[in-house]
Design a protein around this motif. Structure first.
Motif, short mmCIF file in Angstrom:
data_model
loop_
_atom_site.label_atom_id
_atom_site.label_comp_id
_atom_site.label_asym_id
_atom_site.label_seq_id
_atom_site.Cartn_x
_atom_site.Cartn_y
_atom_site.Cartn_z
N TRP A 1 0.85 -1.19 0.00
CA TRP A 1 0.00 0.00 0.00
C TRP A 1 0.88 1.24 0.00
O TRP A 1 2.01 1.23 0.46
N VAL A 2 0.32 2.32 -0.55
CA VAL A 2 1.08 3.56 -0.73
C VAL A 2 1.20 4.30 0.59
O VAL A 2 0.19 4.67 1.21
N GLN A 3 2.44 4.55 1.03
CA GLN A 3 2.65 5.38 2.21
C GLN A 3 2.67 6.85 1.85
O GLN A 3 2.30 7.69 2.67
N GLY A 4 3.13 7.17 0.67
CA GLY A 4 3.16 8.57 0.23
C GLY A 4 3.79 8.67 -1.14
O GLY A 4 4.40 7.72 -1.64
N SER A 5 3.62 9.85 -1.76
CA SER A 5 4.22 10.07 -3.08
C SER A 5 4.50 11.55 -3.25
O SER A 5 3.88 12.40 -2.61
N GLY A 6 5.44 11.85 -4.14
CA GLY A 6 5.81 13.22 -4.44
C GLY A 6 7.18 13.28 -5.06
O GLY A 6 7.99 12.36 -4.91
N LEU A 7 7.44 14.38 -5.79
CA LEU A 7 8.73 14.58 -6.44
C LEU A 7 9.10 13.40 -7.34
O LEU A 7 10.26 13.01 -7.44
N ARG B 1 8.36 10.27 -7.03
CA ARG B 1 8.60 9.01 -6.33
C ARG B 1 7.35 8.58 -5.57
O ARG B 1 6.54 9.39 -5.16
N VAL B 2 7.21 7.28 -5.38
CA VAL B 2 6.12 6.72 -4.58
C VAL B 2 6.71 5.71 -3.61
O VAL B 2 7.53 4.87 -4.00
N THR B 3 6.33 5.83 -2.33
CA THR B 3 6.84 4.94 -1.29
C THR B 3 5.77 3.92 -0.93
O THR B 3 4.61 4.30 -0.69
N VAL B 4 6.14 2.66 -0.93
CA VAL B 4 5.19 1.56 -0.73
C VAL B 4 5.65 0.68 0.43
O VAL B 4 6.84 0.35 0.53
N ARG B 5 4.70 0.31 1.30
CA ARG B 5 4.99 -0.70 2.32
C ARG B 5 4.35 -2.01 1.87
O ARG B 5 3.15 -2.07 1.60
N PHE B 6 5.15 -3.06 1.81
CA PHE B 6 4.67 -4.34 1.30
C PHE B 6 4.25 -5.24 2.47
O PHE B 6 5.09 -5.77 3.21
N GLU B 7 2.94 -5.38 2.62
CA GLU B 7 2.36 -6.22 3.66
C GLU B 7 0.92 -6.53 3.29
O GLU B 7 0.33 -5.87 2.43
N THR B 8 0.34 -7.53 3.93
CA THR B 8 -1.04 -7.93 3.70
C THR B 8 -1.74 -8.06 5.05
O THR B 8 -1.08 -8.08 6.09
N PRO B 9 -3.09 -8.14 5.06
CA PRO B 9 -3.79 -8.23 6.35
C PRO B 9 -3.30 -9.36 7.25
O PRO B 9 -3.31 -9.22 8.48
N GLY B 10 -2.85 -10.47 6.67
CA GLY B 10 -2.43 -11.60 7.48
C GLY B 10 -0.93 -11.71 7.70
O GLY B 10 -0.47 -12.69 8.31
N SER B 11 -0.18 -10.71 7.24
CA SER B 11 1.28 -10.80 7.36
C SER B 11 1.79 -10.03 8.57
O SER B 11 1.04 -9.33 9.26
N GLU B 12 3.09 -10.13 8.81
CA GLU B 12 3.76 -9.26 9.77
C GLU B 12 3.93 -7.88 9.13
O GLU B 12 3.84 -7.75 7.90
N PRO B 13 4.20 -6.84 9.93
CA PRO B 13 4.49 -5.53 9.33
C PRO B 13 5.59 -5.65 8.28
O PRO B 13 6.61 -6.33 8.49
N GLY B 14 5.37 -5.02 7.11
CA GLY B 14 6.25 -5.23 5.98
C GLY B 14 7.31 -4.17 5.79
O GLY B 14 7.36 -3.15 6.49
N ARG B 15 8.16 -4.40 4.80
CA ARG B 15 9.25 -3.49 4.48
C ARG B 15 8.77 -2.37 3.57
O ARG B 15 7.80 -2.51 2.82
N VAL B 16 9.51 -1.26 3.59
CA VAL B 16 9.18 -0.09 2.79
C VAL B 16 10.19 0.05 1.65
O VAL B 16 11.41 -0.11 1.87
N ARG B 17 9.68 0.33 0.46
CA ARG B 17 10.55 0.56 -0.69
C ARG B 17 10.02 1.76 -1.48
O ARG B 17 8.83 2.06 -1.44
N THR B 18 10.91 2.41 -2.22
CA THR B 18 10.54 3.60 -2.99
C THR B 18 10.81 3.35 -4.47
O THR B 18 11.83 2.75 -4.84
#
Length: 455
Positions: A400-406, A408-425
């Motif tokens: 899901w999108v954490q934010g975007s601008g300039l 670039r878009v920052t995404v955290r990769f996780e699902t409802p049943g997963s552990e908190p996921g990693r962030v990538r841009t």
């Protein structure tokens, strides 16, 4: 009024924010605010963690950011919320034929009409089972109020929040209501509350003691009589089964006022198309086209046109909306536009003359060189990355999108049943990144379509 607490009021707890927390493991237990993120945005829902900082629904988003600068701020996913709401409403309809929805997350149910409750004991059992079923089906929590009237059931569910159940035994209503603020009663907003306070009336007991004549003098006949009856815990309004929709509409508020008349026209055309998509998704058509324009000075104008028969033809709706816009002065700028259709029916009546006129208008726009901006605008809309919305990456999967601008878009990769996921841009035009359907909150449940989310 009945003599058993068989009217149930359900209110889902911080619904939009709770749905976002359930779908995003990294946000669970944290402050989440859902609403419009632009300069003129307002809060739709705040999680209980955000409410600790004073964030409330309908608050300007700028104020919320000052109060809770470290909260997660997300754009609403109404298609996602609507899909969850349909699951909840299905559970309610299984209890009774008399279900009265007030919004996506709130409804009255007449348990007696469904034959599932007839006294306090049976009503409580139904309420507790409903709460458990909601949690099992959606993963979310709801608060339940049970009473002998709609007013009292709603008050009880508010007292039960969050994630609780309150049952008001018949005969105890006056004692419970007495010390409560007058603002507890339906129809007493800030202005009425201040007016009553200046008259020395601050509690429900004060209302009852003032008497009907005094309240009529202070508030007028209809309002005064209604408030006196409610202060005495009298409310015989029935639960009314879900009414058919009276209209279908869409509207957008713009972060910056639109001054260009061509741009205003293009926005109206886009809104007309969105409105027709909703109309067709509901299997409806309509005769009356309505245009809403809020100007730079907050003045709001509405214009309407009634066709010869109901239609769901986008060309017909676009043409009617354009004609209505011709009668509106947009000098000075526009901050909100809306297009709606009313006079609904479940059939269409072809209007070949209007349709042909609509196609002619479209051809005229193309001849004037406006076709290219329309195409370009559609591309821009498709490549936006709203905060909180679902995406899928070819390599990293769902996120899901954490934010975007300039760019670039920052995404955290996780699902409802997963552990908190990693962030990538990523770059906003990364070909491996695309919008995605929301995943079900509970394993085995149905997902939500992209079309539904975008509606």
């Amino acid at each position: 009024m009945r003599n058993a607490p068989t009217i149930l009021h359900l209110d889902m707890d911080a619904f939009y924010a709770s749905a976002e927390q359930a779908s995003k493991p990294s946000l669970r237990g944290k402050a989440v605010v859902v609403g419009g993120l632009g300069p003129r945005g307002v809060v739709a829902t705040a999680s209980y963690e955000a409410r600790v900082f004073g964030v409330r629904s309908a608050m300007p988003m700028a104020q919320a950011r000052r109060l809770a600068p470290n909260a997660a701020y997300l754009v609403p996913r109404f298609g996602f919320y609507r899909a969850i709401s349909e699951q909840v409403m299905g559970l309610l309809h299984a209890l009774s034929p008399l279900v009265e929805p007030l919004s996506l997350d709130e409804a009255f149910v007449d348990l007696e009409a469904g034959g599932v409750a007839w006294d306090a004991v049976s009503a409580r059992l139904v309420g507790e089972k409903l709460r458990a079923d909601i949690r099992a089906v959606t993963g979310l929590t709801g608060s339940v109020g049970l009473a002998a009237s709609k007013m009292l059931a709603k008050i009880a569910s508010e007292e039960a929040k969050p994630d609780g159940l309150v049952l008001i035994e018949p005969g105890t209503e006056r004692a419970m209501l007495g010390p409560m603020s007058v603002r507890t009663l339906p129809g007493v907003g800030p202005a009425t509350g201040d007016h009553l306070r200046r008259a020395g009336i601050t509690t429900v007991d004060d209302l009852a003691e003032a008497g009907e004549d005094e309240l009529v003098r202070l508030l007028g006949k209809a309002h005064g009589q209604a408030l006196h009856a409610m202060a005495l815990a009298h409310d015989d309004r029935p639960v009314v089964a879900e009414r058919e929709a009276k209209s279908v509409s869409v509207e957008d508020t713009y972060d910056v006022d639109i001054h260009d008349r061509l741009r205003v026209g293009l926005e109206v055309q886009r809104l007309a198309d969105r409105c027709v998509r909703r109309l067709r998704a509901a299997g409806l058509s309509g005769r009356t086209i309505v245009l809403k324009v809020r100007r730079y000075d907050f003045s709001t104008l509405t214009r309407s046109e009634t066709l010869r028969g109901p239609t769901d033809d986008p060309a017909v709706v676009r043409e009617a909306a354009a004609r209505l816009l011709d009668s509106v002065d947009t000098t000075g700028g526009v901050r909100l536009l809306g297009v709606g259709v009313s006079g609904l029916a479940d059939y269409t009546q072809e209007d070949l003359f209007a349709q042909a006129a609509g196609e002619g208008a479209a051809e005229q726009v193309a001849e004037e060189g406006a076709e290219e901006p329309v195409v370009e605008q559609q591309v821009v809309v498709e490549r936006r990355w709203p905060a909180g919305h679902d995406v899928r990456h070819a390599e990293f999967g769902h996120g899901w999108v954490q934010g975007s601008g300039l760019g670039r878009v920052t995404v955290r990769f996780e699902t409802p049943g997963s552990e908190p996921g990693r962030v990538r841009t990523f770059r906003v035009d990364d070909p491996d990144l695309e919008p995605a359907d929301p995943l079900p909150l509970v394993e085995g449940a149905a997902g939500v379509s992209v079309e539904g989310v975008g509606a």
